[in-house]
Every structure is written in C-alpha cells, then in structure tokens.
Motif scaffolding. Sequence first.
Motif, PDB file in Angstrom:
ATOM      1  N   ALA A  17      99.715  31.319 -60.278  1.00 34.21           N
ATOM      2  CA  ALA A  17     100.480  31.300 -61.527  1.00 34.21           C
ATOM      3  C   ALA A  17     101.798  32.055 -61.373  1.00 34.21           C
ATOM      4  O   ALA A  17     102.848  31.608 -61.862  1.00 34.21           O
ATOM      5  N   SER A  18     101.756  33.190 -60.668  1.00 36.05           N
ATOM      6  CA  SER A  18     102.980  33.980 -60.473  1.00 36.05           C
ATOM      7  C   SER A  18     103.975  33.248 -59.574  1.00 36.05           C
ATOM      8  O   SER A  18     105.196  33.351 -59.767  1.00 36.05           O
ATOM      9  N   ALA A  23     109.066  30.365 -59.117  1.00 36.33           N
ATOM     10  CA  ALA A  23     109.811  29.149 -58.791  1.00 36.33           C
ATOM     11  C   ALA A  23     110.573  28.618 -60.009  1.00 36.33           C
ATOM     12  O   ALA A  23     111.616  27.971 -59.867  1.00 36.33           O
ATOM     13  N   ALA A  24     110.042  28.927 -61.199  1.00 35.40           N
ATOM     14  CA  ALA A  24     110.698  28.472 -62.438  1.00 35.40           C
ATOM     15  C   ALA A  24     111.924  29.307 -62.776  1.00 35.40           C
ATOM     16  O   ALA A  24     112.668  28.981 -63.709  1.00 35.40           O
ATOM     17  N   PHE A  30     105.304  39.942 -65.235  1.00 38.20           N
ATOM     18  CA  PHE A  30     104.416  41.089 -65.409  1.00 38.20           C
ATOM     19  C   PHE A  30     102.963  40.640 -65.314  1.00 38.20           C
ATOM     20  O   PHE A  30     102.554  39.686 -65.980  1.00 38.20           O
ATOM     21  N   ILE A  31     102.198  41.334 -64.479  1.00 39.50           N
ATOM     22  CA  ILE A  31     100.768  41.046 -64.318  1.00 39.50           C
ATOM     23  C   ILE A  31     100.000  42.287 -64.753  1.00 39.50           C
ATOM     24  O   ILE A  31     100.197  43.371 -64.203  1.00 39.50           O
ATOM     25  N   GLU A  32      99.135  42.133 -65.744  1.00 37.40           N
ATOM     26  CA  GLU A  32      98.404  43.270 -66.288  1.00 37.40           C
ATOM     27  C   GLU A  32      96.949  43.270 -65.819  1.00 37.40           C
ATOM     28  O   GLU A  32      96.304  42.232 -65.754  1.00 37.40           O
ATOM     29  N   THR A  33      96.455  44.449 -65.471  1.00 40.40           N
ATOM     30  CA  THR A  33      95.051  44.614 -65.116  1.00 40.40           C
ATOM     31  C   THR A  33      94.536  45.880 -65.779  1.00 40.40           C
ATOM     32  O   THR A  33      95.287  46.848 -65.949  1.00 40.40           O
ATOM     33  N   ASN A  45      98.592  43.659 -54.192  1.00 40.80           N
ATOM     34  CA  ASN A  45      98.926  42.571 -53.276  1.00 40.80           C
ATOM     35  C   ASN A  45      99.455  41.332 -53.994  1.00 40.80           C
ATOM     36  O   ASN A  45      99.578  40.269 -53.398  1.00 40.80           O
ATOM     37  N   LEU A  46      99.758  41.493 -55.276  1.00 37.83           N
ATOM     38  CA  LEU A  46     100.338  40.406 -56.058  1.00 37.83           C
ATOM     39  C   LEU A  46     101.790  40.671 -56.429  1.00 37.83           C
ATOM     40  O   LEU A  46     102.511  39.752 -56.793  1.00 37.83           O
ATOM     41  N   VAL A  47     102.191  41.933 -56.357  1.00 34.86           N
ATOM     42  CA  VAL A  47     103.472  42.315 -56.965  1.00 34.86           C
ATOM     43  C   VAL A  47     104.422  43.006 -55.989  1.00 34.86           C
ATOM     44  O   VAL A  47     104.010  43.535 -54.965  1.00 34.86           O
TER      45      VAL A  47
END
Length: 208
Positions: A17-18, A23-24, A30-33, A45-47
């Motif tokens: 999704a990120s 690409a858009a 922002f990715i929240e956990t 490892n996503l950011v």
Amino acid sequence: TPSKGSLGGVSYGTREASIILDAAGYDFIFIETVGVGQSETMAANLVDIFTLIVGPGSGDELQGIKKGITEYADIFIVNKNDGDLKLQASKTASDYKSALSFYSKQDNQAAKEVLLVSSIEQQGMDSVIDTINEIIKFNKLNKIFDLRRENQLSYWIKEEIRNQIQSKLDLEVSNDTELLDMTKAVIKGEISIYDVSDHFLDKFLKKI
C-alpha cells in the motif's frame, strides 16, 4: 491496512500500500502501529523515518528506551503539550533527551530528536516536518538512505520466503492424517511435542 492477524496493526499488505501511495506522488506517507510484539521491527523496515509518539506523564516515560525502540526511532514526539499537561509534557521531553544523551551514535548517523507538539494549539508539527526533511537530507548525503532501503528490501524478501514456507507447512500439517495420532501419542507421554515437530518438518523438507 487491516492487520489480518499481524501484531501491532502492521499488515503484510502495508508495504504494498505504501509503495502504491509513493508511486502516486504523495510527499508524506504515515504508517501507524500500536507498538506491540514484533511491530517495531516491521514498522522500522517500512519507513524512511521511524517516530515514537508518547504522552506526557504516562507513568513510564522511558518505556521506549527500555523496550529498545531507541535502536529504531529517529524522532521522539511528546504530544498533548498544552493546558494542564504542558509542564508534564516538557518534563517527559527532558527525560527522553537525558536518556538519549547516553545513547552512542555513529558519526554518519543523524542525531535523534525529541519534539513537543500540540494538536489543540496546532503547534510543533512544522518542527516535525522540518526535522523529517533534515534527517532525510542527512541520510541521503551520508548514503544511509539507500542503504536503509536496501536492508529493508532484504528484510521483506526474507519475510516473504518465511510466510510462503509457513503457509505451505500449515497446509501440509493440517491435511496430514498422522497429526491426530501423534497428538494422542504426545498426550499419552509416548513422544514429545518436539518429536512431532521434527517429524513433520523432515517430512515437509523431503517434499521440497
């Protein structure tokens, strides 16, 4: 994205999704956990920038330090810096700054920042955005940015291999008629659970 049973709300589809959002043309994603289990490792490892958000006077202001999040976090944000909580927020920020002063960093590593924000008073977010851009710029100049993304890709390749193996092994074991008999044998004390595990693992590996 929905967690699909993954710890900390980080789904295996979050990375995809990120990538789509990147690409858009979105400048910030922002990715929240919620920060439990292995989610810190997955999120890191996503950011490009890993941020820990803490509340003022939460009882254990240094829980992030104790959990080892310091290893991953680039920025520590103390929120609710307003009203009656302003003094507590300031103290929490000072506690983190003090703890981070004992953290040894490499010369090519950007300094970890502690920032105060208030959504009610709409203060502090400009500093957060500026700090994000400064760290990204620093990491790119020191070749850390590309290295970080390379290491992240290696992590997700290994995760994909691990997930594929786990999925196939689960299917193999679930459809094996020996499982029920061996479970009964464990209950009777005739064999151990480790014997069963080794048996199915050896059986699975021979089919690969």
